[in-house]
Structure formats: structure tokens, C-alpha cells
Design a protein around this motif. Structure first.
Motif, PDB file in Angstrom:
ATOM      1  N   GLU A 257      20.574  57.990   9.497  1.00 19.49           N
ATOM      2  CA  GLU A 257      20.865  58.557  10.816  1.00 19.49           C
ATOM      3  C   GLU A 257      21.922  59.652  10.718  1.00 19.49           C
ATOM      4  O   GLU A 257      21.766  60.721  11.307  1.00 19.49           O
TER       5      GLU A 257
ATOM      6  N   LYS B 246      17.379  54.928  14.988  1.00 16.49           N
ATOM      7  CA  LYS B 246      16.994  53.581  15.421  1.00 16.49           C
ATOM      8  C   LYS B 246      16.434  53.664  16.824  1.00 16.49           C
ATOM      9  O   LYS B 246      16.910  54.449  17.648  1.00 16.49           O
ATOM     10  N   ASP B 247      15.435  52.827  17.086  1.00 18.12           N
ATOM     11  CA  ASP B 247      14.813  52.790  18.395  1.00 18.12           C
ATOM     12  C   ASP B 247      14.526  51.335  18.754  1.00 18.12           C
ATOM     13  O   ASP B 247      14.216  50.525  17.871  1.00 18.12           O
TER      14      ASP B 247
ATOM     15  N   CYS C  34      12.328  48.362  20.493  1.00 14.94           N
ATOM     16  CA  CYS C  34      10.938  48.044  20.811  1.00 14.94           C
ATOM     17  C   CYS C  34      10.823  47.894  22.327  1.00 14.94           C
ATOM     18  O   CYS C  34      11.566  47.106  22.922  1.00 14.94           O
TER      19      CYS C  34
ATOM     20  N   GLU D 292       7.398  54.643  11.679  1.00 13.97           N
ATOM     21  CA  GLU D 292       8.442  53.679  12.027  1.00 13.97           C
ATOM     22  C   GLU D 292       8.111  52.298  11.471  1.00 13.97           C
ATOM     23  O   GLU D 292       6.956  51.952  11.260  1.00 13.97           O
TER      24      GLU D 292
END
Length: 150
Positions: A85, A92-93, A95, A60
Motif C-alpha cells: 500500500e 485493502k478493501d 468485502c 484481489e
């Protein structure tokens, strides 16, 4: 004020050298993009993003770091990651320590696609450089690239 760079005998000016690099870069980019799209259905930017993600810690990168390393603006990398995606190659992630921080994360399918495209990328890049190395005008540029740091 420093004097302008004057080439030594049998050398080219900085501008001529830069033009040769740009021609080589443009041809390589065109050939790479065409081959990756034709053989794997993936764009050059997508391939580069997958390579960067595959080689990063934990698979990532912050979106801004990905943008900087690929050479894209924030909105362009957002669209790029959206395409990854949609293809199932990344997601997407957020934090956990900074909810404003968004990461692009490679999936196993993305790693597989990256592995599949790697040989094509290497083959086409080498072929393009070999073609330029056969041209006396561009041969010194290719030689300099291939021997840099070695």
C-alpha cells in the motif's frame, strides 16, 4: 507399522533428498531476494504477493488466502500488504457482503511493477537452477524438478 523407506541402489535416503531440496531452495530464495531488491527495490514476498494478486480473479484475494498461498501468518501478510500500500502497488478493501472480510487488491502500478520484476525472477531462478544442475550432487534434484509433471 510400516517399515522405514530404504533407498534402492544408487539412490539417496529421503532425508538426504530433502536436504538437497532445502539447500537448493535456500540458495534460490537468497539469489531471488537479492536480485529483486537490487534491480527493482522490491522484496521476494512482495513480488510473490503481486504475482498472486495479478493472476487472481478481479486482481484481489482475501488477506487470509494471500497469507496461506504465500506461506505467511496473518500478521506478516498484514505488514506485507501495508508495504505494498505504501508503495502504491495494492490497497485493502472490505468485502461488501461480509464487513469482516478484508481483501488485498492490486493497483495498475502494482501490475506494472509485477510485470517489470517477472523477467528478473525468471532469469535468476533459471540461472540458479542451471548452476545446481552443473553439480553432480544436485543435478538429479534439478532434473526431477524440471521434469515433474511433464
Amino acid at each position: 507399522m510400516a517399515a522405514p523407506h530404504r533407498p534402492a541402489p544408487n539412490t539417496v535416503s529421503d532425508q538426504e533428498a530433502w536436504e538437497r531440496v532445502l539447500v537448493l531452495h535456500a540458495r534460490a530464495e537468497k539469489e531471488l531476494a537479492h536480485a529483486l531488491q537490487r534491480r527493482h527495490g522490491i522484496g521476494l514476498s512482495e513480488h510473490r504477493a503481486l504475482e498472486l494478486l495479478a493472476h487472481s480473479d478481479d486482481g484481489e484475494l482475501r488477506m487470509q488466502e494471500l497469507a496461506d498461498r504465500i506461506g505467511l501468518g496473518q500478521s506478516s501478510v498484514t505488514r506485507l500488504v501495508a508495504r505494498l500500500e505504501a508503495a502504491g502497488f495494492a490497497f485493502k478493501d472490505l468485502c461488501p457482503s461480509d464487513r469482516r472480510g478484508v481483501y488485498a487488491v492490486i493497483t495498475e502500478e502494482g501490475r506494472s511493477r509485477c510485470e517489470a520484476t517477472r523477467a528478473t525472477y525468471a532469469e535468476v531462478l533459471s540461472s540458479t537452477l542451471d548452476a545446481f544442475a552443473a553439480d553432480p550432487v544436485h543435478a538429479p534434484t534439478v532434473q526431477a524438478l524440471r521434469t515433474a509433471g511433464g
